[in-house]
Design a protein around this motif. Structure first.
Motif, PDB file in Angstrom:
ATOM      1  N   VAL A 375       0.923  -1.208  -0.010  1.00  0.00           N
ATOM      2  CA  VAL A 375      -0.004   0.148  -0.010  1.00  0.00           C
ATOM      3  C   VAL A 375       0.830   1.294   0.182  1.00  0.00           C
ATOM      4  CG1 VAL A 375      -1.898   1.091   1.149  1.00  0.00           C
ATOM      5  CG2 VAL A 375      -1.951  -1.381   1.413  1.00  0.00           C
ATOM      6  N   GLU A 376       1.885   1.174   0.793  1.00  0.00           N
ATOM      7  CA  GLU A 376       2.750   2.298   0.932  1.00  0.00           C
ATOM      8  C   GLU A 376       3.371   2.932  -0.269  1.00  0.00           C
ATOM      9  OE1 GLU A 376       5.323   1.393   4.053  1.00  0.00           O
ATOM     10  OE2 GLU A 376       3.876   1.936   5.801  1.00  0.00           O
ATOM     11  N   ASP A 377       3.771   1.594  -1.359  1.00  0.00           N
ATOM     12  CA  ASP A 377       4.404   1.688  -2.306  1.00  0.00           C
ATOM     13  C   ASP A 377       3.671   1.830  -3.479  1.00  0.00           C
ATOM     14  OD1 ASP A 377       6.761   0.884  -0.937  1.00  0.00           O
ATOM     15  OD2 ASP A 377       6.873  -1.157  -1.674  1.00  0.00           O
ATOM     16  N   GLY A 378       2.364   1.887  -3.231  1.00  0.00           N
ATOM     17  CA  GLY A 378       1.399   2.367  -4.357  1.00  0.00           C
ATOM     18  C   GLY A 378       0.895   1.253  -5.097  1.00  0.00           C
ATOM     19  N   ASP A 379       1.373  -0.115  -5.003  1.00  0.00           N
ATOM     20  CA  ASP A 379       1.121  -1.224  -5.913  1.00  0.00           C
ATOM     21  C   ASP A 379      -0.448  -1.147  -6.084  1.00  0.00           C
ATOM     22  OD1 ASP A 379       3.749  -1.665  -5.642  1.00  0.00           O
ATOM     23  OD2 ASP A 379       3.533  -3.543  -4.282  1.00  0.00           O
ATOM     24  N   VAL A 380      -0.635  -1.603  -7.330  1.00  0.00           N
ATOM     25  CA  VAL A 380      -2.107  -1.915  -7.761  1.00  0.00           C
ATOM     26  C   VAL A 380      -2.554  -3.211  -7.283  1.00  0.00           C
ATOM     27  CG1 VAL A 380      -3.604  -1.840  -9.769  1.00  0.00           C
ATOM     28  CG2 VAL A 380      -1.944  -0.037  -9.535  1.00  0.00           C
ATOM     29  N   PHE A 381      -3.757  -3.335  -6.523  1.00  0.00           N
ATOM     30  CA  PHE A 381      -4.260  -4.785  -6.088  1.00  0.00           C
ATOM     31  C   PHE A 381      -5.197  -5.143  -7.059  1.00  0.00           C
ATOM     32  CE2 PHE A 381      -2.768  -2.763  -2.292  1.00  0.00           C
ATOM     33  CZ  PHE A 381      -1.859  -3.795  -1.628  1.00  0.00           C
ATOM     34  N   ASP A 382      -5.447  -6.499  -7.348  1.00  0.00           N
ATOM     35  CA  ASP A 382      -6.200  -7.003  -8.250  1.00  0.00           C
ATOM     36  C   ASP A 382      -6.849  -8.365  -7.807  1.00  0.00           C
ATOM     37  OD1 ASP A 382      -8.060  -7.704 -10.358  1.00  0.00           O
ATOM     38  OD2 ASP A 382      -6.720  -7.208 -11.964  1.00  0.00           O
ATOM     39  N   PHE A 383      -7.814  -8.384  -7.107  1.00  0.00           N
ATOM     40  CA  PHE A 383      -8.606  -9.744  -6.465  1.00  0.00           C
ATOM     41  C   PHE A 383      -9.387 -10.032  -7.442  1.00  0.00           C
ATOM     42  CE2 PHE A 383      -6.521  -7.313  -2.750  1.00  0.00           C
ATOM     43  CZ  PHE A 383      -5.864  -8.516  -2.444  1.00  0.00           C
ATOM     44  N   ARG A 384      -9.652  -9.697  -8.722  1.00  0.00           N
ATOM     45  CA  ARG A 384     -10.957 -10.225  -9.508  1.00  0.00           C
ATOM     46  C   ARG A 384     -10.759 -11.835  -9.732  1.00  0.00           C
ATOM     47  NH1 ARG A 384     -10.437  -6.237 -14.581  1.00  0.00           N
ATOM     48  NH2 ARG A 384      -8.496  -6.492 -14.172  1.00  0.00           N
ATOM     49  N   GLY A 385      -9.330 -12.445 -10.070  1.00  0.00           N
ATOM     50  CA  GLY A 385      -9.357 -13.719 -10.300  1.00  0.00           C
ATOM     51  C   GLY A 385      -9.753 -14.325  -9.159  1.00  0.00           C
ATOM     52  N   MET A 386      -9.405 -13.900  -7.711  1.00  0.00           N
ATOM     53  CA  MET A 386      -9.565 -14.751  -6.668  1.00  0.00           C
ATOM     54  C   MET A 386     -11.119 -14.774  -6.543  1.00  0.00           C
ATOM     55  SD  MET A 386      -8.402 -13.774  -2.868  1.00  0.00           S
ATOM     56  CE  MET A 386      -9.524 -14.390  -1.354  1.00  0.00           C
ATOM     57  N   ARG A 387     -11.915 -13.670  -6.771  1.00  0.00           N
ATOM     58  CA  ARG A 387     -13.430 -13.514  -6.737  1.00  0.00           C
ATOM     59  C   ARG A 387     -14.037 -14.454  -7.690  1.00  0.00           C
ATOM     60  NH1 ARG A 387     -12.332  -8.070  -5.160  1.00  0.00           N
ATOM     61  NH2 ARG A 387     -12.520  -7.316  -7.217  1.00  0.00           N
ATOM     62  N   LEU A 388     -13.406 -14.540  -8.973  1.00  0.00           N
ATOM     63  CA  LEU A 388     -14.107 -15.633  -9.887  1.00  0.00           C
ATOM     64  C   LEU A 388     -13.614 -16.799  -9.707  1.00  0.00           C
ATOM     65  CD1 LEU A 388     -15.305 -15.559 -12.863  1.00  0.00           C
ATOM     66  CD2 LEU A 388     -13.013 -15.185 -13.549  1.00  0.00           C
ATOM     67  N   ASP A 389     -12.675 -17.030  -9.063  1.00  0.00           N
ATOM     68  CA  ASP A 389     -12.392 -18.393  -8.491  1.00  0.00           C
ATOM     69  C   ASP A 389     -13.534 -19.000  -7.281  1.00  0.00           C
ATOM     70  OD1 ASP A 389     -10.167 -19.126 -10.252  1.00  0.00           O
ATOM     71  OD2 ASP A 389      -8.655 -18.591  -8.874  1.00  0.00           O
ATOM     72  N   TRP A 390     -13.833 -17.952  -6.556  1.00  0.00           N
ATOM     73  CA  TRP A 390     -14.821 -18.392  -5.442  1.00  0.00           C
ATOM     74  C   TRP A 390     -16.081 -18.578  -6.184  1.00  0.00           C
ATOM     75  CZ3 TRP A 390     -16.672 -20.323  -1.693  1.00  0.00           C
ATOM     76  CH2 TRP A 390     -17.888 -20.175  -1.052  1.00  0.00           C
ATOM     77  N   PHE A 391     -16.363 -17.859  -7.213  1.00  0.00           N
ATOM     78  CA  PHE A 391     -17.556 -17.930  -7.925  1.00  0.00           C
ATOM     79  C   PHE A 391     -17.755 -19.379  -8.646  1.00  0.00           C
ATOM     80  CE2 PHE A 391     -20.822 -15.695 -11.091  1.00  0.00           C
ATOM     81  CZ  PHE A 391     -21.846 -16.310 -10.782  1.00  0.00           C
ATOM     82  N   ARG A 392     -16.472 -20.015  -9.124  1.00  0.00           N
ATOM     83  CA  ARG A 392     -16.593 -21.122  -9.699  1.00  0.00           C
ATOM     84  C   ARG A 392     -16.893 -22.134  -8.569  1.00  0.00           C
ATOM     85  NH1 ARG A 392     -11.919 -19.240 -12.510  1.00  0.00           N
ATOM     86  NH2 ARG A 392     -12.412 -18.542 -14.688  1.00  0.00           N
ATOM     87  N   LEU A 393     -16.101 -21.818  -7.455  1.00  0.00           N
ATOM     88  CA  LEU A 393     -16.088 -22.819  -6.333  1.00  0.00           C
ATOM     89  C   LEU A 393     -17.467 -22.961  -5.986  1.00  0.00           C
ATOM     90  CD1 LEU A 393     -14.284 -24.974  -4.978  1.00  0.00           C
ATOM     91  CD2 LEU A 393     -14.030 -23.114  -3.155  1.00  0.00           C
ATOM     92  N   GLN A 394     -18.325 -21.716  -5.916  1.00  0.00           N
ATOM     93  CA  GLN A 394     -19.674 -21.884  -5.539  1.00  0.00           C
ATOM     94  C   GLN A 394     -20.540 -22.880  -6.475  1.00  0.00           C
ATOM     95  OE1 GLN A 394     -21.695 -18.141  -4.303  1.00  0.00           O
ATOM     96  NE2 GLN A 394     -19.560 -17.248  -5.068  1.00  0.00           N
ATOM     97  N   ALA A 395     -20.154 -22.578  -7.578  1.00  0.00           N
ATOM     98  CA  ALA A 395     -20.997 -23.544  -8.822  1.00  0.00           C
ATOM     99  C   ALA A 395     -20.661 -24.967  -8.452  1.00  0.00           C
ATOM    100  CB  ALA A 395     -20.613 -22.970 -10.310  1.00  0.00           C
ATOM    101  N   TYR A 396     -19.436 -25.271  -8.376  1.00  0.00           N
ATOM    102  CA  TYR A 396     -18.884 -26.529  -8.216  1.00  0.00           C
ATOM    103  C   TYR A 396     -19.365 -27.436  -7.027  1.00  0.00           C
ATOM    104  CZ  TYR A 396     -14.984 -25.489 -11.160  1.00  0.00           C
ATOM    105  OH  TYR A 396     -14.265 -25.166 -12.311  1.00  0.00           O
ATOM    106  N   THR A 397     -19.585 -26.645  -5.855  1.00  0.00           N
ATOM    107  CA  THR A 397     -20.077 -27.041  -4.576  1.00  0.00           C
ATOM    108  C   THR A 397     -21.674 -26.951  -4.176  1.00  0.00           C
ATOM    109  OG1 THR A 397     -19.438 -24.911  -3.372  1.00  0.00           O
ATOM    110  CG2 THR A 397     -17.867 -26.725  -3.692  1.00  0.00           C
TER     111      THR A 397
END
Length: 981
Positions: A375-397
């Motif tokens: 955060v201090e270095d100003g890095d860009v975060f992107d958790f869209r892949g993680m959220r999409l994986d959770w969506f797939r996991l919801q469908a699987y389970t």
């Protein structure tokens, strides 16, 4: 058609897999399923509302034939679909019979969410909803919930799911009490739902029409009618009270967060809940106010809606401003708590297939790798892949045959929903703001939007929140879609025009309030003018001498300052109300330095500045009270008093708004020193120049006004026709000083140049006279020592007395000098010293530069540079009153001799010799016509020498006996005494 096929295929697949739906567990899967059903239903309803739909598809098929040489293969199916869906809901009720189980399960899962959201304001108040200070000991504790994403889920969206969902699977209403309870609660809350933008669906009428043809549904029809009555009678007041509660709750929340922005970390959920709740209430009001189904409209008119929108914008601004604070908090939360808890849950799972295990492990690893340094270095975060994986996991389970069924591990689903919310706090704050507080729907309710804005401005207590309307225009672009780029420009232009209109109206309202305050202050300043003290002095004198003072019962005039006396704090004057209203509106204008709408930047303060400039310009010109028909104009001193009062009020505006009022003064007052302003309109410089030259000096030329050197002013002479103005009140030193301060150096230069133009036009006539008598004058110049020859030549002169009544007028140099001496005394003293010590032998070009500098400073000069310029271009002149002739002769002579490169002193000595010789000759004449006014002419010669910086009394006495001057003064005095007697 393709969309319909895909939807039907997907719904059949879901049914075949017996997918488990629970909004509190597999939130994303359930939400998207319900959105799919409602979107499909909405699309079919909107399609059925297109009146020319059959003609449109017919034209489409004809165009396809012309282009490809054959009809579209799907055209028969498309045509059949149009026919089948004439009554879309009835057709879809049949179509959804096999999908009833899945749909009803998803809807019934809302019973844990919707009733909790659809509470009354009193219940919210008792629970102290959204309050950060109700429990100070827990203020720093993170806001937690097992159903985190459901807390800020749109109430409007849930009502659409329930209403449309249970219409499609209506059999559930008869078999499940929970379903019926949800259905009735939704029907009691609204009378219409939004289909798309401003298209609405009247739920009660449509549901009743559908159920009336179904056997055994009389009880459901009665339920619908009861719910409709309930909605018409109580829904409006219920939502009104909710808005009232939310106004105070959001105000408290915004105030606390502004003071302690660090609370945005643990209490972020409260912020998005507040935004979502407020957004739902505003949209409900907007939709129902445009589709009122009851006679009383009071519940659908909210004059305080701007306040609620304003606090929403304030919360949005806090989130955008302190985004890094929230990122730091949730990065630590994810790595230090969520990753540990999720890892323990995964380890404790009794069954965890390899694919699911890999996905779960990737979740833990992603969160563990986070650090505050990113955060201090100003890095860009992107958790869209993680959220999409959770969506797939919801469908699987969620399918019935899954090895790891999420229905058996609900805690895992709730934990993951919480984690997903935390990831959004790190990388998707802007998207969260759009999801929870987007009000772009106002774009399609322009009339209601403008009406709300006008109501806000009309109510002084709400005008401080009016800035929320321009800020809302920035929301409009979020309702566009990449699949329809054509409307981007249309919606963008609408947002720009509305934003511009709102800011312009706000600035106009503030300008009008300022103008009213200025008018009041000018009136108070006018009471302090010297002319109003005459009556007070008269009353005091009469009271002292015990004389009767007018009629009995005559009201005593109030003294200035009475308006400031207050008996108590409850007394509110009109000026108090104006200042209060202005401070409220200026708070709004000063709220943001600028705002961006569709890549255009608006600066609210500049709107106010431009309006103040325009109004100040008009006010200054208006305060001159110039009447072209009657040639009446305000005295410069009175105008200066009013302008100063006006400027004092404008300077006080800087206490309310961060604007540079000095820039306004410079722009406006500098334009007033020119002949025309930037809009081509006349200025006070042109008005006063025209009045002094065309009205006052015209009467001087006509002999109705004379200049009195002792008073340094023009005064009216007794005439048959009395003048409409008193010349002394416009031309004395104090008035000239005020005029100089009003017009400034450029204005005074324009006035001087205009005066010189008049003088030069008169000198042109004198030049004709000189040319006409050129030969005689040349002979007289060489014969001044031959009295007999001079007498003969004098008789040859023609038109000797022409223009003698035209005299020079004093320019306002003295007043300019006094004004400058007050403001820049050291600079003026330097100029004065420079002028006084210029050597006589100095080159004339250098001397003229010094004289021009001195004249600009208002100092009297031996040679008038303005007159030199005027005569050098036209070689002409102008004079007025006889006692001013001496100054005129000296000024014109100095100017003409300067132009012709002659020695001014030598030429004036020559003039003195000629004049004295001629006057001595007159002294020997006996003809009455020749000797008429002889003594006055003697005195004129004396005045010429006294006024001239080049001639001396010793020189005069050498060619003209002083005894004649003494006798002339005595004779003129005796003549004036006898005339007055």
């Amino acid at each position: 058609m393709e969309f319909k096929d895909h939807v039907c295929e997907l719904l059949n697949t879901i049914d075949a897999c017996q997918v488990f739906f629970d909004i509190t567990v597999n939130f994303d899967l359930t939400k998207n399923y319900l959105e799919l059903v409602v979107t499909y239903t909405t699309l079919m309803i909107i399609l059925s509302r297109i009146e020319e739909r059959k003609a449109i598809i017919g034209l489409y098929n004809y165009a396809h034939e012309m282009t490809h040489g054959a009809s579209d293969r799907e055209y028969p199916r498309l045509g059949q679909m149009i026919v089948d869906y004439e009554n879309p809901l009835k057709k879809m009720m049949e179509e959804f019979v096999p999908h009833g189980k899945s749909l009803s399960d998803a809807l019934i899962s809302l019973q844990m969410v919707y009733p909790r959201r659809n509470l009354s304001a009193d219940q919210w108040r008792n629970a102290q909803l959204l309050s950060l200070i109700s429990a100070p000991s827990t203020m720093l504790n993170p806001a937690q919930s097992d159903t985190m994403p459901c807390e800020y889920l749109s109430l409007d969206a849930m009502e659409k799911w329930i209403v449309f969902g249970f219409i499609l699977c209506h059999a559930t209403l008869n078999s499940d009490a929970a379903a019926l309870s949800l259905w009735k609660l939704a029907l009691q809350s609204s009378t219409c739902l939004c289909l798309f933008r401003d298209e609405v669906f009247h739920i009660h009428k449509a549901a009743e029409d559908l159920f009336v043809n179904i056997r055994g549904y009389n009880k459901r029809i009665n339920d619908i009618r009861e719910c409709k009555e309930q909605a018409l009678s109580h829904a409006g007041s219920m939502h009104r009270e909710r808005r009232k509660f939310l106004r105070s709750a959001l105000k408290e929340l915004a105030t606390v967060l502004a003071d302690q922005p660090g609370l945005l970390g643990p209490k972020a959920l409260f912020v998005f809940m507040a935004l979502s709740f407020a957004r739902d209430e505003i949209i409900w009001l907007l939709r129902h106010a445009d589709n009122i189904q009851k006679k009383s409209t009071d519940d659908f008119i909210d004059k305080h809606i701007a306040e609620l929108i304003f606090y929403m914008e304030e919360l949005r601004a806090h989130v955008r401003k302190y985004g890094p604070v929230m990122q730091r908090y949730y990065v630590q939360y994810l790595s230090g708590f969520d990753a540990v808890v999720l890892n323990e849950m995964v380890q404790n799972l009794s069954v965890c297939p390899e694919d699911e295990s890999i996905i779960m492990s990737s979740f833990v690893n992603t969160m563990t790798s986070l650090s505050v340094k990113q955060v201090e270095d100003g890095d860009v975060f992107d958790f869209r892949g993680m959220r999409l994986d959770w969506f797939r996991l919801q469908a699987y389970t969620s399918v019935s045959k899954a090895s790891l069924g999420i229905a058996d591990h609900k805690e895992l689903g709730k934990m993951m929903n919480t984690i997903i919310f935390h990831t959004k706090m790190v990388d998707s704050l802007v998207e969260m703001l759009v999801e929870t507080s987007d009000l772009s729907i106002f774009c399609f309710y322009s009339r209601a939007f403008e009406k709300m804005f006008q109501q806000c401005l009309e109510l002084p207590s709400q005008s401080r929140h009016s800035i929320c309307f321009p800020l809302l225009c920035a929301h409009f672009m979020s309702c566009t879609h990449e699949l329809c780029p054509e409307e981007r420009h249309h919606i963008g232009d609408r947002s720009l025009s509305l934003c511009n209109m709102f800011l312009d109206e706000m600035a106009k309202q503030a300008r009008n309030l300022i103008t009213d305050i200025c008018t009041e202050q000018c009136t108070l300043s006018d009471q302090l003018l010297p002319k109003h003290c005459a009556k007070t002095i008269s009353q005091a004198v009469n009271k002292k001498s015990k004389k009767a003072t007018g009629k009995k019962g005559e009201p005593e005039r109030e003294k200035p300052g009475v308006e400031s006396m207050r008996k108590n704090r409850l007394m509110v004057t009109n000026l108090d109300k104006l200042h209060t209203a202005l401070s409220e509106l200026c708070f709004s204008i000063n709220y943001v330095p600028n705002l961006v709408v569709w890549e255009h930047t608006f600066t609210p303060r500049e709107y106010l500045t431009s309006h103040l400039e325009i109004r100040f310009t008009k006010s200054i010109v208006g305060m001159t009270m110039y009447n072209q028909a009657t040639q009446e104009i305000a005295k410069p001193s009175e105008l200066l008093t009013s302008v100063r009062a006006y400027m004092t009020v404008l300077q006080s505006i800087e206490n309310y708004v961060t604007i540079d009022i000095t820039r306004v003064f410079n722009n406006v007052l500098l334009q007033q020193t020119q002949h025309l302003d930037s809009h081509g309109e006349p200025t006070i410089t042109s008005l006063y120049t025209n009045w002094y030259l065309e009205t006052l000096l015209r009467q001087v030329s006509n002999g109705h006004i004379a200049y009195f050197p002792a008073m340094k002013a023009f005064v009216n002479l007794p005439t048959e026709n009395e003048l409409t103005f008193n010349a002394e009140e416009y031309s004395d030193i104090s008035e000239m000083r005020s005029l100089s301060e009003l017009l400034g150096p450029y204005g005074m230069k324009f006035l001087s140049e205009s005066l010189m133009w008049h003088i030069s036009s008169q000198v042109a006539e004198l030049k004709k006279l000189v040319v006409e008598n050129m030969e005689v004058l040349t002979q007289m110049r060489t014969s001044f020592d031959k009295p007999d020859h001079m007498a003969a030549l004098f008789k040859k002169l023609t038109c000797k007395h022409r223009h003698m009544k035209d005299t020079n007028t004093d320019n306002p140099d003295l007043s300019s000098f006094q004004v400058l001496s007050c403001h820049i005394p050291f600079l003026v003293s330097s100029v004065e010293d420079f002028k006084d010590h210029i050597p006589r032998e100095t080159d004339m070009k250098v001397a003229m530069n010094v004289y021009e500098l001195s004249s600009a400073a208002g100092l009297p000069c031996e040679i008038d540079p303005a007159l030199v310029v005027a005569l050098s271009s036209q070689k002409s002149g102008h004079c007025n009153n006889i006692h001013c002739l001496a100054k005129a002769i000296n000024q014109i002579a100095a100017a003409l001799f300067t132009i012709h490169k002659g020695s001014i002193e030598d030429r004036l000595k020559e003039f003195l010799a000629l004049a004295s010789s001629s006057l001595l000759k007159i002294g020997q004449e006996t003809d009455k016509m020749t000797t008429r006014n002889r003594e006055s002419v003697y005195l004129l010669l004396d005045m010429i020498v006294q006024e001239s910086p080049f001639l001396t009394m010793d020189l005069l006495e050498s060619c003209f006996p002083y005894v004649l001057l003494r006798n002339a003064y005595h004779a003129v005095y005796k003549q004036s005494i006898s005339a007055s007697a």
